[in-house]
Enzyme design. Structure first.
Site, PDB file in Angstrom:
ATOM      1  N   GLN A 130       2.883  10.100   1.191  1.00  0.00           N
ATOM      2  CA  GLN A 130       4.229   9.322   1.317  1.00  0.00           C
ATOM      3  C   GLN A 130       5.167   9.880  -0.008  1.00  0.00           C
ATOM      4  OE1 GLN A 130       2.321   5.415   1.933  1.00  0.00           O
ATOM      5  NE2 GLN A 130       4.217   5.137   3.098  1.00  0.00           N
ATOM      6  N   HIS A 168      -2.264   8.012   6.600  1.00  0.00           N
ATOM      7  CA  HIS A 168      -1.433   8.868   5.887  1.00  0.00           C
ATOM      8  C   HIS A 168      -1.865  10.223   5.339  1.00  0.00           C
ATOM      9  CE1 HIS A 168       2.394   6.661   6.058  1.00  0.00           C
ATOM     10  NE2 HIS A 168       1.772   5.582   5.548  1.00  0.00           N
ATOM     11  N   GLY A 216       0.895  -1.427  -0.146  1.00  0.00           N
ATOM     12  CA  GLY A 216       0.125  -0.032   0.012  1.00  0.00           C
ATOM     13  C   GLY A 216       0.615   1.157  -0.021  1.00  0.00           C
ATOM     14  N   HIS A 229      -4.609   1.957   7.277  1.00  0.00           N
ATOM     15  CA  HIS A 229      -3.243   2.646   7.197  1.00  0.00           C
ATOM     16  C   HIS A 229      -3.163   3.702   6.356  1.00  0.00           C
ATOM     17  CE1 HIS A 229       1.250   1.732   7.856  1.00  0.00           C
ATOM     18  NE2 HIS A 229       1.314   2.555   6.722  1.00  0.00           N
ATOM     19  N   GLU A 230      -3.420   3.522   5.094  1.00  0.00           N
ATOM     20  CA  GLU A 230      -3.258   4.563   3.850  1.00  0.00           C
ATOM     21  C   GLU A 230      -4.116   5.716   4.115  1.00  0.00           C
ATOM     22  OE1 GLU A 230      -0.585   3.905   2.460  1.00  0.00           O
ATOM     23  OE2 GLU A 230      -0.512   1.674   2.903  1.00  0.00           O
ATOM     24  N   CYS A 253       5.623  -0.100   7.153  1.00  0.00           N
ATOM     25  CA  CYS A 253       5.239   1.205   6.394  1.00  0.00           C
ATOM     26  C   CYS A 253       6.400   1.419   5.671  1.00  0.00           C
ATOM     27  CB  CYS A 253       5.067   2.395   6.940  1.00  0.00           C
ATOM     28  SG  CYS A 253       4.613   4.033   6.398  1.00  0.00           S
ATOM     29  N   LEU A 254       6.248   1.851   4.230  1.00  0.00           N
ATOM     30  CA  LEU A 254       7.579   2.114   3.338  1.00  0.00           C
ATOM     31  C   LEU A 254       8.116   3.320   3.951  1.00  0.00           C
ATOM     32  CD1 LEU A 254       6.000   1.200  -0.038  1.00  0.00           C
ATOM     33  CD2 LEU A 254       8.024   0.258   1.039  1.00  0.00           C
TER      34      LEU A 254
END
Ligand code: QAP
Ligand code: CO
Length: 169
Positions: free
Chosen positions: A53, A139, A48, A135-136, A93-94
């Site tokens: 991000q 962000h 994701g 989660h996204e 998380c990236l």
């Protein structure tokens, strides 16, 4: 797999705290950004990615939780209408590379969003997809999974990542 031109911001970069704005007009450039984000997500590899991000303050997220990595999903202006239950997931998380921690979230969601053609749709999600979407969306509101951890854990992750970032530049 070609690599991506998009750069993924890393915690504790303050730009990850910006709140994304609604997209009122889904255009070709929105679809293009979504494709570039999917490319960056697959290259990482991740499941994701949110526009925040990659330093774009627009309400756009992409996910693919499939085993084969052949089920890309794009959500524009995603909004959770209903949630139900509770589930525990080891999240990563990236933007927080190398760290995974347990987070508790609602298990099932009913989501409303707009697709790349600009058409609104609703969708139910559960399991990893539900968690990934939540989660996204976080962000887009400037929130990270580390915000659900104790401040001691968050500070430790912050310190380790800052050290790593200094070493790698
Ligand atoms: C969000 O995260 C997510 O630390 C997406 O070194 C993750 O794709 C939701 C990644 C897990 C629910 C469960 C993380 C890649 C990818 C790393 C990701 C890393 C390399 C994270
Ligand atoms: Co993330």
């Amino acid at each position: 797999m070609p690599t991506s031109l998009l750069t993924i911001l890393e915690f504790p970069d303050s730009r990850l705290r910006k709140k994304a704005l609604r997209i009122d007009n889904v255009s070709g450039s929105t679809a293009h950004l979504a494709d570039e984000m999917l490319r960056a997500m697959y290259a990482a590899p991740g499941i994701g990615l949110a526009a925040t991000q990659v330093n774009v303050q627009q309400r756009l997220i992409v996910c693919d939780v499939s085993e084969e990595k052949n089920a890309p999903l794009i959500f524009i202006n995603p909004k959770i209408l209903e949630m139900d239950g509770e589930t525990e997931t080891q999240e990563g998380c990236l933007s927080v590379p190398g760290f995974y921690e347990t987070v508790i979230r609602p298990e099932k969601i009913l989501l409303e969003a707009v697709n790349r053609e600009g058409e609104p749709f609703q969708m139910e999600a559960e399991g990893l997809l539900s968690v990934c979407i939540q989660h996204e969306i976080d962000h887009l509101d400037g929130k990270l999974f580390v915000d659900y951890l104790s401040s001691a854990k968050r500070q430790l992750i912050r310190k380790k990542l800052l050290k790593q970032q200094k070493l790698s530049r």
